[in-house]
Design a protein around this motif. Structure first.
Motif, PDB file in Angstrom:
ATOM      1  N   PHE A 436      23.253  68.290 -23.012  1.00  0.00           N
ATOM      2  CA  PHE A 436      23.377  69.732 -22.792  1.00  0.00           C
ATOM      3  C   PHE A 436      24.108  70.122 -21.506  1.00  0.00           C
ATOM      4  O   PHE A 436      24.644  71.225 -21.418  1.00  0.00           O
ATOM      5  N   LEU A 437      24.107  69.286 -20.488  1.00  0.00           N
ATOM      6  CA  LEU A 437      24.668  69.674 -19.201  1.00  0.00           C
ATOM      7  C   LEU A 437      26.081  69.138 -19.033  1.00  0.00           C
ATOM      8  O   LEU A 437      26.583  68.384 -19.873  1.00  0.00           O
ATOM      9  N   GLY A 438      26.701  69.502 -17.951  1.00  0.00           N
ATOM     10  CA  GLY A 438      28.061  69.064 -17.714  1.00  0.00           C
ATOM     11  C   GLY A 438      29.055  69.777 -18.618  1.00  0.00           C
ATOM     12  O   GLY A 438      28.808  70.883 -19.110  1.00  0.00           O
ATOM     13  N   GLU A 439      30.185  69.146 -18.840  1.00  0.00           N
ATOM     14  CA  GLU A 439      31.232  69.708 -19.687  1.00  0.00           C
ATOM     15  C   GLU A 439      31.261  69.005 -21.041  1.00  0.00           C
ATOM     16  O   GLU A 439      30.841  67.848 -21.156  1.00  0.00           O
ATOM     17  N   LYS A 440      31.770  69.716 -22.024  1.00  0.00           N
ATOM     18  CA  LYS A 440      31.852  69.133 -23.364  1.00  0.00           C
ATOM     19  C   LYS A 440      32.829  67.959 -23.374  1.00  0.00           C
ATOM     20  O   LYS A 440      33.868  68.004 -22.713  1.00  0.00           O
ATOM     21  N   SER A 441      32.478  66.938 -24.120  1.00  0.00           N
ATOM     22  CA  SER A 441      33.380  65.798 -24.269  1.00  0.00           C
ATOM     23  C   SER A 441      34.505  66.154 -25.234  1.00  0.00           C
ATOM     24  O   SER A 441      34.434  67.159 -25.968  1.00  0.00           O
ATOM     25  N   GLU A 442      35.511  65.314 -25.272  1.00  0.00           N
ATOM     26  CA  GLU A 442      36.629  65.562 -26.172  1.00  0.00           C
ATOM     27  C   GLU A 442      36.200  65.532 -27.631  1.00  0.00           C
ATOM     28  O   GLU A 442      36.808  66.184 -28.474  1.00  0.00           O
ATOM     29  N   ALA A 443      35.150  64.776 -27.931  1.00  0.00           N
ATOM     30  CA  ALA A 443      34.713  64.634 -29.322  1.00  0.00           C
ATOM     31  C   ALA A 443      34.198  65.940 -29.911  1.00  0.00           C
ATOM     32  O   ALA A 443      34.267  66.146 -31.132  1.00  0.00           O
ATOM     33  N   ILE A 444      33.670  66.839 -29.069  1.00  0.00           N
ATOM     34  CA  ILE A 444      33.103  68.087 -29.593  1.00  0.00           C
ATOM     35  C   ILE A 444      33.783  69.329 -29.018  1.00  0.00           C
ATOM     36  O   ILE A 444      33.390  70.450 -29.348  1.00  0.00           O
ATOM     37  N   ARG A 445      34.801  69.134 -28.198  1.00  0.00           N
ATOM     38  CA  ARG A 445      35.427  70.274 -27.513  1.00  0.00           C
ATOM     39  C   ARG A 445      36.033  71.263 -28.498  1.00  0.00           C
ATOM     40  O   ARG A 445      35.990  72.489 -28.278  1.00  0.00           O
ATOM     41  N   ASP A 446      36.578  70.793 -29.579  1.00  0.00           N
ATOM     42  CA  ASP A 446      37.245  71.671 -30.545  1.00  0.00           C
ATOM     43  C   ASP A 446      36.326  72.123 -31.673  1.00  0.00           C
ATOM     44  O   ASP A 446      36.769  72.849 -32.572  1.00  0.00           O
ATOM     45  N   LEU A 447      35.067  71.699 -31.646  1.00  0.00           N
ATOM     46  CA  LEU A 447      34.135  72.106 -32.685  1.00  0.00           C
ATOM     47  C   LEU A 447      33.605  73.505 -32.408  1.00  0.00           C
ATOM     48  O   LEU A 447      33.407  73.907 -31.259  1.00  0.00           O
ATOM     49  N   HIS A 448      33.372  74.249 -33.475  1.00  0.00           N
ATOM     50  CA  HIS A 448      32.745  75.573 -33.343  1.00  0.00           C
ATOM     51  C   HIS A 448      31.233  75.381 -33.431  1.00  0.00           C
ATOM     52  O   HIS A 448      30.628  75.482 -34.491  1.00  0.00           O
ATOM     53  N   VAL A 449      30.630  75.078 -32.293  1.00  0.00           N
ATOM     54  CA  VAL A 449      29.191  74.778 -32.247  1.00  0.00           C
ATOM     55  C   VAL A 449      28.422  76.089 -32.145  1.00  0.00           C
ATOM     56  O   VAL A 449      28.768  76.970 -31.338  1.00  0.00           O
ATOM     57  N   HIS A 450      27.387  76.205 -32.943  1.00  0.00           N
ATOM     58  CA  HIS A 450      26.575  77.427 -32.937  1.00  0.00           C
ATOM     59  C   HIS A 450      25.099  77.064 -33.045  1.00  0.00           C
ATOM     60  O   HIS A 450      24.748  75.932 -33.392  1.00  0.00           O
ATOM     61  N   GLU A 451      24.249  78.012 -32.774  1.00  0.00           N
ATOM     62  CA  GLU A 451      22.810  77.812 -32.838  1.00  0.00           C
ATOM     63  C   GLU A 451      22.366  77.586 -34.279  1.00  0.00           C
ATOM     64  O   GLU A 451      23.024  78.036 -35.231  1.00  0.00           O
ATOM     65  N   THR A 452      21.279  76.865 -34.437  1.00  0.00           N
ATOM     66  CA  THR A 452      20.782  76.546 -35.773  1.00  0.00           C
ATOM     67  C   THR A 452      20.143  77.770 -36.419  1.00  0.00           C
ATOM     68  O   THR A 452      19.794  78.746 -35.738  1.00  0.00           O
ATOM     69  N   PRO A 453      19.942  77.745 -37.748  1.00  0.00           N
ATOM     70  CA  PRO A 453      19.329  78.893 -38.441  1.00  0.00           C
ATOM     71  C   PRO A 453      17.911  79.172 -37.954  1.00  0.00           C
ATOM     72  O   PRO A 453      17.241  78.303 -37.395  1.00  0.00           O
ATOM     73  N   THR A 454      17.459  80.390 -38.207  1.00  0.00           N
ATOM     74  CA  THR A 454      16.134  80.825 -37.750  1.00  0.00           C
ATOM     75  C   THR A 454      15.026  79.946 -38.311  1.00  0.00           C
ATOM     76  O   THR A 454      14.042  79.655 -37.619  1.00  0.00           O
ATOM     77  N   VAL A 455      15.176  79.518 -39.576  1.00  0.00           N
ATOM     78  CA  VAL A 455      14.129  78.711 -40.194  1.00  0.00           C
ATOM     79  C   VAL A 455      13.948  77.381 -39.466  1.00  0.00           C
ATOM     80  O   VAL A 455      12.872  76.775 -39.521  1.00  0.00           O
ATOM     81  N   MET A 456      14.969  76.930 -38.751  1.00  0.00           N
ATOM     82  CA  MET A 456      14.859  75.708 -37.947  1.00  0.00           C
ATOM     83  C   MET A 456      14.427  76.012 -36.514  1.00  0.00           C
ATOM     84  O   MET A 456      13.753  75.204 -35.874  1.00  0.00           O
ATOM     85  N   LEU A 457      14.817  77.172 -35.998  1.00  0.00           N
ATOM     86  CA  LEU A 457      14.465  77.525 -34.623  1.00  0.00           C
ATOM     87  C   LEU A 457      12.986  77.876 -34.467  1.00  0.00           C
ATOM     88  O   LEU A 457      12.375  77.585 -33.435  1.00  0.00           O
ATOM     89  N   LEU A 458      12.417  78.500 -35.482  1.00  0.00           N
ATOM     90  CA  LEU A 458      11.018  78.945 -35.373  1.00  0.00           C
ATOM     91  C   LEU A 458      10.062  77.795 -35.073  1.00  0.00           C
ATOM     92  O   LEU A 458       9.237  77.895 -34.148  1.00  0.00           O
ATOM     93  N   PRO A 459      10.116  76.666 -35.797  1.00  0.00           N
ATOM     94  CA  PRO A 459       9.233  75.542 -35.446  1.00  0.00           C
ATOM     95  C   PRO A 459       9.480  75.030 -34.028  1.00  0.00           C
ATOM     96  O   PRO A 459       8.525  74.634 -33.340  1.00  0.00           O
TER      97      PRO A 459
END
Length: 621
Positions: A436-459
């Motif tokens: 989670f910390l630091g800068e994104k690596s090249e492997a995920i820098r171009d990915l559109h990363v977003h938060e997981t759905p509510t049904v997964m966040l609630l637990p």
């Protein structure tokens, strides 16, 4: 016997078992409904288990409900409702409900969902049946049920060779422990004439000196070693991460791997007068904890780090039980509760990250706190709990374990636990820093990363909240467990000071290496000694290599020698001898077949003449 809900001790585990059998019918209606159906079933089961808590608080001793099971031997199916069984039952059902809810989002779109939810429900029913069983045979039946579910869910993606191998490996390794457990159960029955937990306790108190208690206790402990992944039977758990992440969270972090700890705690009252047994439990637990923590420190797979961490934390629970005091027993169960909460949280957080980026290598991540702020926040709570940072629950339960060891004066064990705790702080902070910390690596820098759905966040949010506040429930928990744990002298103070020093040392190390990166991690791999140590840890102390050489290659070599010696040199030669004998006989008889009719008629007349002579001589009648 009155319960808040009628027949709750039975229905708490019968409901998910029947619910599992109905999954194929629900899937025929609509496959997408299966997940929510499983959530409803587990929630109903959780309601029954929660309703058992008032009964425990009101009762002075364990409550038993029985029904005839095997008439021929007079064995009854029974449920034992006491603080220990209801504690683990609630852990399994409540966390199970949250994880099944999480699975609805995580497993969306996967093939084979009916199979997945069938085994999840079967597992929850089996786990509840295991901890609520009133006798050892019934417990063993459910012990095998959860083992079957573990094998099936680890290999859920069976088309992947690695997943299929991991499932088989878990099945085989845990069966080794199960064989010993069954031997211990049968020996106990032979010498006491009962399998009932409460009756066995009375029988052992009466005839303690006349029984082979050490052998029985050791066999049972070996069963616990297999199920709770303790050295030397720990090798299956890291590979079990090939299964879906919710499976790892439920079975291989929060519940099934706790079955071994539960077993030792359950039979503790039977064998607590055996110093040799307690020493074995303590030092195997302490050694496992330290070795697994060291392996977690060098691993780069997000889930395997947590798997080694689970092995390590289970080792701490075993070490606390091995202390042999009421405080040690209580601290192990308090840590069981704490660990179930924060480790299932961390596994589900790992699943959320995998769901977002499709990777498990922590060295290829970084900088995800901005893209996944909620997941980062709850992961931080889980990591601080694992590291033992106050006021999170891991601090309070680990502090109790340290206090129990100080109180017992077992300083070699204390050294193992202190080393484990130090490494735990470092690898916990390493895990969250690299993800989670630091800068994104090249492997995920171009990915559109977003938060997981509510049904997964609630637990995740619920488990994070419980991890943050459950540590303050130490006194109510002790009252619930009906124990009065007390550390004498300076033990509590020494435990707190030790925890503070460990946090300071581990935190400073993690800060320099993984947060500020003032000291490169590669510096700890330079030189022959450090490089060799890193290789040793990366290869898991070569347990897998030795087991493969001895139990796979070695067994195959023995069987091949047996095959070549017996099959080829004996059986095959005998077959060839018979064939050659028949061939030679047929070749000899073939000379009599000339094909000339005159010779054939002469042979017939000769044969008839011989018969007439024999009859006239009275030799044939």
């Amino acid at each position: 016997m009155a319960f808040t809900l009628p027949y709750a001790p039975w229905l708490s585990w019968i409901v998910p078992l029947i619910g599992a059998l109905l999954v194929p019918l629900v899937a025929r209606v609509h496959e997408k409904v299966v997940g929510w159906y499983a959530v409803a079933v587990t929630a109903l089961s959780a309601a029954f288990t929660v309703s058992l808590v008032p009964s425990v608080l009101e009762a002075e001793a364990g409550l038993v409900s029985e029904s005839m099971w095997i008439q021929a031997v007079g064995l009854k199916a029974s449920v034992l409702v006491d603080p220990l069984s209801v504690l683990v039952a609630n852990v399994a059902s409540l966390i199970g409900t949250l994880i099944v809810l999480y699975s609805v989002g995580y497993m969306h779109g996967e093939e084979g969902l009916p199979r997945y939810f069938f085994f999840m429900l079967l597992f929850i029913g089996g786990m509840l049946g295991l901890v609520l069983a009133g006798n050892l045979l019934q417990m063993y039946v459910f012990w095998e049920v959860v083992g079957l579910c573990s094998y099936s869910l680890i290999g859920f993606w069976y088309r992947r060779p690695s997943a299929a191998r991991a499932g088989m490996k878990a099945f085989v390794v845990t069966r080794v422990g199960d064989v010993f457990l069954l031997a211990g159960i049968l020996m106990l029955y032979v010498y006491t004439g009962t399998l009932d937990f409460l009756e066995a306790r009375s029988a052992l108190e009466v005839a303690r000196g006349a029984l082979p208690l050490l052998a029985i206790a050791t066999f049972m402990f070996l069963g616990a070693v297999g199920k709770s992944a303790q050295v030397p039977l720990h090798v299956w758990l890291p590979d079990a991460m090939e299964g879906p992440t919710p499976v790892s969270a439920l079975i291989h972090a929060a519940t099934m791997v706790k079955a071994g700890v539960y077993l030792v705690a359950r039979v503790f009252v039977l064998f607590q007068a055996l110093p040799a047994w307690l020493m074995t439990v303590a030092y195997i637990g302490g050694l496992t904890a330290l070795m697994a923590a060291a392996m977690a420190l060098v691993n780069t797979d997000m889930k395997r780090i947590m798997a080694y961490s689970t092995i390590s934390q289970l080792g701490l629970m075993m070490a606390a039980l091995g202390v042999g005091t009421e405080l040690g027993w209580f601290s192990s169960q308090f840590h069981l509760l704490s660990h179930a909460l924060f480790k299932s949280l961390l596994f589900l957080c790992a699943g959320a990250v995998m769901h977002a980026v499709g990777l498990t290598d922590v060295t290829r991540m970084g900088g995800l706190r901005r893209s996944m702020p909620i997941t980062f926040a709850v992961s931080l709570i889980g990591v601080l709990s694992l590291a033992g940072v106050p006021p999170f629950n891991g601090f309070w339960s680990k502090d109790l374990i340290l206090a129990s060891i100080f109180d017992a004066g077992n300083y070699p064990l204390l050294g193992l636990v202190v080393g484990t705790s130090l490494l735990t702080v470092v690898y916990s902070l390493r895990w969250i820093s690299l993800i989670f910390l630091g800068e994104k690596s090249e492997a995920i820098r171009d990915l559109h990363v977003h938060e997981t759905p509510t049904v997964m966040l609630l637990p995740l949010v619920v488990l994070a909240g419980l991890s943050a506040v459950s540590g303050f429930a130490e006194e109510p928990f002790a009252e619930y467990m009906a124990v009065h744990p007390e550390a004498h002298g300076a033990a509590p103070t020494l435990a707190v000071l030790t925890s503070a020093l460990l946090l300071a040392a581990g935190g400073a190390t993690a800060l320099l290496v993984y947060l500020r990166r003032s000291v490169p991690a590669e510096a700890f791999r330079r030189g022959a000694a450090l490089s060799g140590l890193h290789k040793l840890l990366s290869n898991g102390f070569y347990f897998d290599a030795v087991y493969r050489r001895v139990f796979v290659d070695g067994v195959l070599f023995v069987f091949w020698k047996a095959f070549s010696g017996l099959e080829v040199n004996v059986l095959d030669r005998f077959n060839y001898f018979l064939a050659d004998l028949v061939f030679r006989a047929s070749r000899g008889l073939r000379r009599a077949q000339t094909g000339v009719l005159t010779y054939n008629m002469a042979y017939v007349m000769l044969f008839v003449l011989i018969i007439l002579v024999l009859v006239s001589a009275g030799l044939l009648r």
